[in-house]
Design an enzyme around this catalytic site. Sequence first.
Site, PDB file in Angstrom:
ATOM      1  N   CYS A   1     -41.351  -8.413 -42.365  1.00  0.00           N
ATOM      2  CA  CYS A   1     -41.613  -9.834 -42.131  1.00  0.00           C
ATOM      3  C   CYS A   1     -43.003  -9.947 -41.509  1.00  0.00           C
ATOM      4  CB  CYS A   1     -40.554 -10.418 -41.196  1.00  0.00           C
ATOM      5  SG  CYS A   1     -38.897 -10.325 -41.899  1.00  0.00           S
TER       6      CYS A   1
ATOM      7  N   CYS B   1     -38.601 -10.732 -28.712  1.00  0.00           N
ATOM      8  CA  CYS B   1     -38.272 -10.742 -30.143  1.00  0.00           C
ATOM      9  C   CYS B   1     -39.497 -10.395 -30.962  1.00  0.00           C
ATOM     10  CB  CYS B   1     -37.830 -12.125 -30.592  1.00  0.00           C
ATOM     11  SG  CYS B   1     -36.356 -12.693 -29.839  1.00  0.00           S
TER      12      CYS B   1
ATOM     13  N   CYS C   1     -43.296  -9.740 -37.473  1.00  0.00           N
ATOM     14  CA  CYS C   1     -42.457  -8.854 -36.661  1.00  0.00           C
ATOM     15  C   CYS C   1     -42.999  -7.425 -36.680  1.00  0.00           C
ATOM     16  CB  CYS C   1     -41.032  -8.885 -37.190  1.00  0.00           C
ATOM     17  SG  CYS C   1     -39.925  -7.822 -36.259  1.00  0.00           S
TER      18      CYS C   1
ATOM     19  N   CYS D   1     -29.312  -6.272 -26.460  1.00  0.00           N
ATOM     20  CA  CYS D   1     -29.855  -6.422 -27.811  1.00  0.00           C
ATOM     21  C   CYS D   1     -29.990  -5.031 -28.423  1.00  0.00           C
ATOM     22  CB  CYS D   1     -31.201  -7.140 -27.716  1.00  0.00           C
ATOM     23  SG  CYS D   1     -32.054  -7.292 -29.280  1.00  0.00           S
TER      24      CYS D   1
ATOM     25  N   SER E   1     -31.973 -15.832 -39.515  1.00  0.00           N
ATOM     26  CA  SER E   1     -33.405 -15.990 -39.278  1.00  0.00           C
ATOM     27  C   SER E   1     -33.954 -16.882 -40.381  1.00  0.00           C
ATOM     28  CB  SER E   1     -34.090 -14.623 -39.297  1.00  0.00           C
ATOM     29  OG  SER E   1     -33.692 -13.889 -38.165  1.00  0.00           O
ATOM     30  N   LEU E   2     -34.135 -18.143 -40.065  1.00  0.00           N
ATOM     31  CA  LEU E   2     -34.519 -19.118 -41.091  1.00  0.00           C
ATOM     32  C   LEU E   2     -36.045 -19.282 -41.166  1.00  0.00           C
ATOM     33  CD1 LEU E   2     -33.272 -21.134 -43.123  1.00  0.00           C
ATOM     34  CD2 LEU E   2     -33.412 -22.856 -41.311  1.00  0.00           C
ATOM     35  N   HIS E   3     -36.621 -19.723 -40.081  1.00  0.00           N
ATOM     36  CA  HIS E   3     -38.078 -19.789 -39.885  1.00  0.00           C
ATOM     37  C   HIS E   3     -38.856 -20.798 -40.722  1.00  0.00           C
ATOM     38  CE1 HIS E   3     -36.976 -16.547 -37.450  1.00  0.00           C
ATOM     39  NE2 HIS E   3     -37.163 -15.568 -38.288  1.00  0.00           N
TER      40      HIS E   3
ATOM     41  N   GLU F   1     -32.416  -4.330 -39.843  1.00  0.00           N
ATOM     42  CA  GLU F   1     -31.640  -5.429 -40.431  1.00  0.00           C
ATOM     43  C   GLU F   1     -30.172  -4.993 -40.438  1.00  0.00           C
ATOM     44  OE1 GLU F   1     -31.732  -8.609 -41.529  1.00  0.00           O
ATOM     45  OE2 GLU F   1     -29.671  -8.220 -42.114  1.00  0.00           O
TER      46      GLU F   1
ATOM     47  N   GLU G   1     -35.475   1.380 -29.556  1.00  0.00           N
ATOM     48  CA  GLU G   1     -35.468   0.618 -28.308  1.00  0.00           C
ATOM     49  C   GLU G   1     -34.248  -0.304 -28.240  1.00  0.00           C
ATOM     50  OE1 GLU G   1     -40.191   0.379 -27.331  1.00  0.00           O
ATOM     51  OE2 GLU G   1     -39.441  -1.149 -28.675  1.00  0.00           O
TER      52      GLU G   1
ATOM     53  N   CYS H   1     -37.859  -0.544 -39.925  1.00  0.00           N
ATOM     54  CA  CYS H   1     -37.296  -1.639 -40.721  1.00  0.00           C
ATOM     55  C   CYS H   1     -38.014  -1.709 -42.060  1.00  0.00           C
ATOM     56  CB  CYS H   1     -37.449  -2.961 -39.957  1.00  0.00           C
ATOM     57  SG  CYS H   1     -36.648  -4.352 -40.785  1.00  0.00           S
TER      58      CYS H   1
HETATM   59  N1  SAH Z   1     -33.429  -8.310 -39.070  1.00  0.00           N
HETATM   60  C1  SAH Z   1     -32.643  -9.207 -38.300  1.00  0.00           C
HETATM   61  C2  SAH Z   1     -32.556  -8.850 -36.823  1.00  0.00           C
HETATM   62  C3  SAH Z   1     -33.844  -8.491 -36.102  1.00  0.00           C
HETATM   63  S1  SAH Z   1     -34.979  -9.784 -35.759  1.00  0.00           S
HETATM   64  C4  SAH Z   1     -33.136 -10.627 -38.494  1.00  0.00           C
HETATM   65  O1  SAH Z   1     -34.089 -10.830 -39.223  1.00  0.00           O
HETATM   66  O2  SAH Z   1     -32.521 -11.542 -37.978  1.00  0.00           O
HETATM   67  C5  SAH Z   1     -34.362 -10.669 -34.410  1.00  0.00           C
HETATM   68  C6  SAH Z   1     -35.047 -12.042 -34.248  1.00  0.00           C
HETATM   69  O3  SAH Z   1     -36.377 -11.907 -33.723  1.00  0.00           O
HETATM   70  C7  SAH Z   1     -35.193 -12.760 -35.574  1.00  0.00           C
HETATM   71  O4  SAH Z   1     -34.838 -14.104 -35.520  1.00  0.00           O
HETATM   72  C8  SAH Z   1     -36.663 -12.579 -35.826  1.00  0.00           C
HETATM   73  O5  SAH Z   1     -37.078 -13.448 -36.775  1.00  0.00           O
HETATM   74  C9  SAH Z   1     -37.230 -12.753 -34.431  1.00  0.00           C
HETATM   75  N2  SAH Z   1     -38.652 -12.373 -34.327  1.00  0.00           N
HETATM   76  C10 SAH Z   1     -39.275 -11.401 -34.991  1.00  0.00           C
HETATM   77  N3  SAH Z   1     -40.588 -11.365 -34.669  1.00  0.00           N
HETATM   78  C11 SAH Z   1     -40.792 -12.351 -33.777  1.00  0.00           C
HETATM   79  C12 SAH Z   1     -41.953 -12.800 -33.049  1.00  0.00           C
HETATM   80  N4  SAH Z   1     -43.131 -12.226 -33.192  1.00  0.00           N
HETATM   81  N5  SAH Z   1     -41.794 -13.841 -32.192  1.00  0.00           N
HETATM   82  C13 SAH Z   1     -40.594 -14.410 -32.032  1.00  0.00           C
HETATM   83  N6  SAH Z   1     -39.476 -14.017 -32.676  1.00  0.00           N
HETATM   84  C14 SAH Z   1     -39.575 -12.995 -33.535  1.00  0.00           C
END
Ligand code: SAH
Length: 342
Positions: free
Chosen positions: A117, A333, A120, A106, A214-216, A160, A93, A113
């Site tokens: 995570c 996202c 995701c 995007c 992507s820190l979180h 990724e 997609e 993947c």
């Molecule tokens: N693998 C890469 C790129 C894909 S994720 C990465 O980790 O950055 C793109 C963004 O979407 C990342 O910041 C990811 O953490 C965020 N994301 C993933 N699942 C999400 C969700 N359920 N709600 C909001 N953001 C999310």
Amino acid sequence: MLQMEDIKSYTLKELEDLLREKAYPKFYAHQIFNWIYKKRVENFDLMTNLSKEARGFLKNNFYFSHLKLIERETSEDGTEKFLFELDDGHRIETVLIPEGKRVTLCVSTQVGCKFKCRFCVSGISGFKRNLRTSEIISQYLEVAKRIGRITNIVFMGIGEPLDNFDNVVKSIEILKEPHGIYFGRRRICISTLGIIPKIEKLRELNLGVKLSISLHSPDSKVRTFLMPATKKYPLQELMKAVKAFAKYERYPITFEYIMIRNLNTKKEDALKLVKLVKGINCKINLIPYNPSPYFEWKAPSIQEIEVFKNILKKCKIFFTLRKPRGEDIKAACGQLKATFKD
Ligand code: SAH
């Protein structure tokens, strides 16, 4: 039989080298790029400024791969999601996000993947394969052909990007190429969960693209819980690599921070985050968690967001709050999913 090559996987430099090796003029590569990426012609017979002999050589050795558009959905907020089928039947997609004058594409970088995570959807079915350079480039070409102007490209779709390093770098080189699409380097952003050696390699390559991490969570335990794959890449070392990158590139790094209710949105989290990024030229992108039936997490409350924001504001940390886009069509996202053929 000859091994046919996908021409859209070639950078200008690679094409020049190949042509030189076959005793064709180097500038043919410029002309081929011009045909494919400026005039958008995908037929060697029509490339009339090349010698007939050269056209024959190209036809015998190269082909044009295509992404097949299976479905195009439009969200109430104008976000569009494109479902593409690859030559081998797998599906990925691509999302288009119009926002005022900015039109952001995007792109996905992998079929599925590996990283799983815990918030995701892209990792749920696992991983199939890397996308080829041409498959990354074609996402841009296919969408641009239908909607026109794209102002920004983010490598934030399925997969990724730094785990498919060579193909992602090549696709950026093709996007930036003045003889072709000539996309501005600062309008391209790579998002990564933080593969440290690849961040260092990216800096050495001097591509000039933006980096988003992507820190979180500012807490390494919580972070590795949410993103088990980051165990190999300790937070403190990641921050060192990011600092070096920011210093070298001289523009702000983005830290993405998904806000999940009762998990990483406490006052202490905000204070710890401030401490972690102090001194780095950066911006925090707060992303309210997009709920999905696959996980039990909840979006943050308005109050949680307010408290968090106020701490960042008070501590003079620059931040933005991302509006969820395309939720109704599962284009937000963390909602993108690849489908495998088998
Ligand atoms: N693998 C890469 C790129 C894909 S994720 C990465 O980790 O950055 C793109 C963004 O979407 C990342 O910041 C990811 O953490 C965020 N994301 C993933 N699942 C999400 C969700 N359920 N709600 C909001 N953001 C999310």
